[in-house]
Design an enzyme around this catalytic site. Sequence first.
Site, mmCIF file in Angstrom:
data_model
loop_
_atom_site.group_PDB
_atom_site.id
_atom_site.type_symbol
_atom_site.label_atom_id
_atom_site.label_comp_id
_atom_site.label_asym_id
_atom_site.label_seq_id
_atom_site.Cartn_x
_atom_site.Cartn_y
_atom_site.Cartn_z
ATOM 1 N N GLN A 103 -17.343 66.451 107.765
ATOM 2 C CA GLN A 103 -17.158 65.112 107.265
ATOM 3 C C GLN A 103 -16.452 64.087 108.484
ATOM 4 O OE1 GLN A 103 -14.845 63.692 103.913
ATOM 5 N NE2 GLN A 103 -16.645 63.312 103.035
ATOM 6 N N TYR A 183 -12.750 54.365 101.270
ATOM 7 C CA TYR A 183 -12.374 54.293 102.576
ATOM 8 C C TYR A 183 -13.478 53.160 103.465
ATOM 9 C CZ TYR A 183 -9.563 58.124 101.295
ATOM 10 O OH TYR A 183 -8.628 58.962 100.660
ATOM 11 N N ARG A 230 -22.303 60.188 102.107
ATOM 12 C CA ARG A 230 -21.820 60.444 100.820
ATOM 13 C C ARG A 230 -21.366 58.985 100.079
ATOM 14 N NH1 ARG A 230 -16.319 63.650 98.561
ATOM 15 N NH2 ARG A 230 -17.678 64.519 96.764
ATOM 16 N N GLY A 323 -15.433 71.035 94.502
ATOM 17 C CA GLY A 323 -14.133 70.589 95.233
ATOM 18 C C GLY A 323 -13.397 71.705 94.663
HETATM 19 C C1 LIG Z 1 -7.152 68.179 97.582
HETATM 20 C C2 LIG Z 1 -8.343 67.359 97.754
HETATM 21 C C3 LIG Z 1 -8.916 66.658 98.601
HETATM 22 C C4 LIG Z 1 -10.121 66.079 98.792
HETATM 23 N N1 LIG Z 1 -10.186 65.433 100.077
HETATM 24 C C5 LIG Z 1 -11.450 64.961 100.232
HETATM 25 C C6 LIG Z 1 -12.119 64.355 101.639
HETATM 26 O O1 LIG Z 1 -11.386 64.612 102.477
HETATM 27 N N2 LIG Z 1 -13.278 63.795 101.507
HETATM 28 C C7 LIG Z 1 -13.825 63.403 100.358
HETATM 29 O O2 LIG Z 1 -14.945 63.030 100.636
HETATM 30 N N3 LIG Z 1 -13.402 63.880 99.154
HETATM 31 C C8 LIG Z 1 -12.532 64.482 99.120
HETATM 32 N N4 LIG Z 1 -12.005 64.975 97.764
HETATM 33 C C9 LIG Z 1 -12.678 64.868 96.800
HETATM 34 C C10 LIG Z 1 -13.810 66.204 96.642
HETATM 35 O O3 LIG Z 1 -14.786 66.044 97.575
HETATM 36 C C11 LIG Z 1 -14.236 66.066 95.388
HETATM 37 O O4 LIG Z 1 -15.095 64.837 95.387
HETATM 38 C C12 LIG Z 1 -13.451 66.047 93.895
HETATM 39 O O5 LIG Z 1 -12.567 66.992 94.069
HETATM 40 C C13 LIG Z 1 -14.407 66.194 92.630
HETATM 41 O O6 LIG Z 1 -14.957 67.436 92.821
HETATM 42 P P1 LIG Z 1 -14.400 68.553 91.954
HETATM 43 O O7 LIG Z 1 -14.317 68.048 90.388
HETATM 44 O O8 LIG Z 1 -15.510 69.884 91.994
HETATM 45 O O9 LIG Z 1 -13.109 68.910 92.323
HETATM 46 C C14 LIG Z 1 -10.763 66.021 98.011
HETATM 47 C C15 LIG Z 1 -10.359 66.426 96.478
HETATM 48 C C16 LIG Z 1 -9.400 67.135 96.452
HETATM 49 C C17 LIG Z 1 -8.836 67.850 95.196
#
Ligand SMILES: Cc1cc2nc3c(=O)[nH]c(=O)nc-3n(C[C@H](O)[C@H](O)[C@H](O)COP(=O)(O)O)c2cc1C
Length: 372
Positions: A103, A183, A230, A323
């Site tokens: 990414q 971002y 994204r 995630g």
């Molecule tokens: C610890 C953590 C770090 C994350 N870092 C990023 C990131 O670097 N880039 C991004 O697009 N989303 C990031 N996210 C968002 C996740 O990609 C995802 O959209 C979010 O956790 C919701 O999905 P989930 O319900 O399956 O966890 C992060 C989420 C978490 C929990």
Amino acid sequence: MSNKQALLQTYNKENLNLKNRVVMAPMTRSRANNSENKPTGELQGEYYKQRASAGLIITEGSQISKQAVGYINTPGIHSEEQVEGWKEVTQKVHEADGKIFIQLWHVGRMSHPDFHNGELPLAPSAINPNAKSFTSEGLKDTVTPKEMSLKEIKNTIQDFKKAAANAMEAGFDGVEIHSSNGYLLHQFFNETSNHRTDEYGGSIEKRAKILFEVIDAIKEVMPENKIGIRLNPSLNGIFGMTMDEETIPTFDYIVKKLNDYDLAYLHLSEPFNDVSDIPYAETEIAKRYRPVYNGTLMINTNFNQESGNAVLEEGNADLVAFGKPYVSNPDLVERFEQDIDLTEWDQDTFYTPGKEGYLDYPVKSEREASLQ
Ligand SMILES: Cc1cc2nc3c(=O)[nH]c(=O)nc-3n(C[C@H](O)[C@H](O)[C@H](O)COP(=O)(O)O)c2cc1C
């Protein structure tokens, strides 16, 4: 549930062949705590290898330049050392029969002068997101950023291009452009964060322009069908973002225009929080955009095995990105296959250095020896 479940079906498109439809969503884990912000085979390589049974892994956001950084200990993809580190990572994932995209990230106004020798972070307009930035001295209030000059915009597009070229050199299967979650690129899309009056602001087309220029630049150094995008259309009240009446129409325009490209996929997020009271928000992202987008559609946010299978069966997405479940379940795919309960994630170790809360989550399923 049987192994006929939709999440476990292969995905075969001319440009994307995946062994299942379970994707590891990009997640910042802040373990590149070395002077070069370089990933290593021992840490990041091992972490992603443990998760290589996913149909596709998308790495944590990785800064495309020094200017792009906004969180401590996140890895970059702009220096030779970083490329060498990522080579170790991609090699490990490939040896375990996995596929991995990186990414590409620029945080824009979510950064802090602490990362830039006291200089202001760059953004479309000088508007403080009034959020928090995660610095080496802990969480700090964000500042009013510097409005980017046209030259700085052009340089940033070139930084995305160089980072994509670096990603190819490092052995990635593709890249995901982080145009989401408040971002830099997302800051251009929303009128509340973009007050520009030049060619990059003032109308839907102008606010979206930078994304297409980034894609066009990246296409010069890698195949278009290895590029993912994204988007998080209904982001409101977090990461400093606010929606208005033009926000969803802007995303409608972007998604429609993405049909002009032969991309690897479009990765959409359902709303991160409850937006049912926000007059301008769309509460059902996959349903809205499935009929609009002709290519591979990946959906994310709050899915579990049941709702993940359902969204695929209903035809509202082709792939589901998980995630937090992937933080604590390296064998998520095998747990779906073998109906094994999931392990809870520990939020306290999301961003702490080292192996704890990173490499030590248990594998509870039976899985191939290469992944043990
Ligand atoms: C610890 C953590 C770090 C994350 N870092 C990023 C990131 O670097 N880039 C991004 O697009 N989303 C990031 N996210 C968002 C996740 O990609 C995802 O959209 C979010 O956790 C919701 O999905 P989930 O319900 O399956 O966890 C992060 C989420 C978490 C929990």
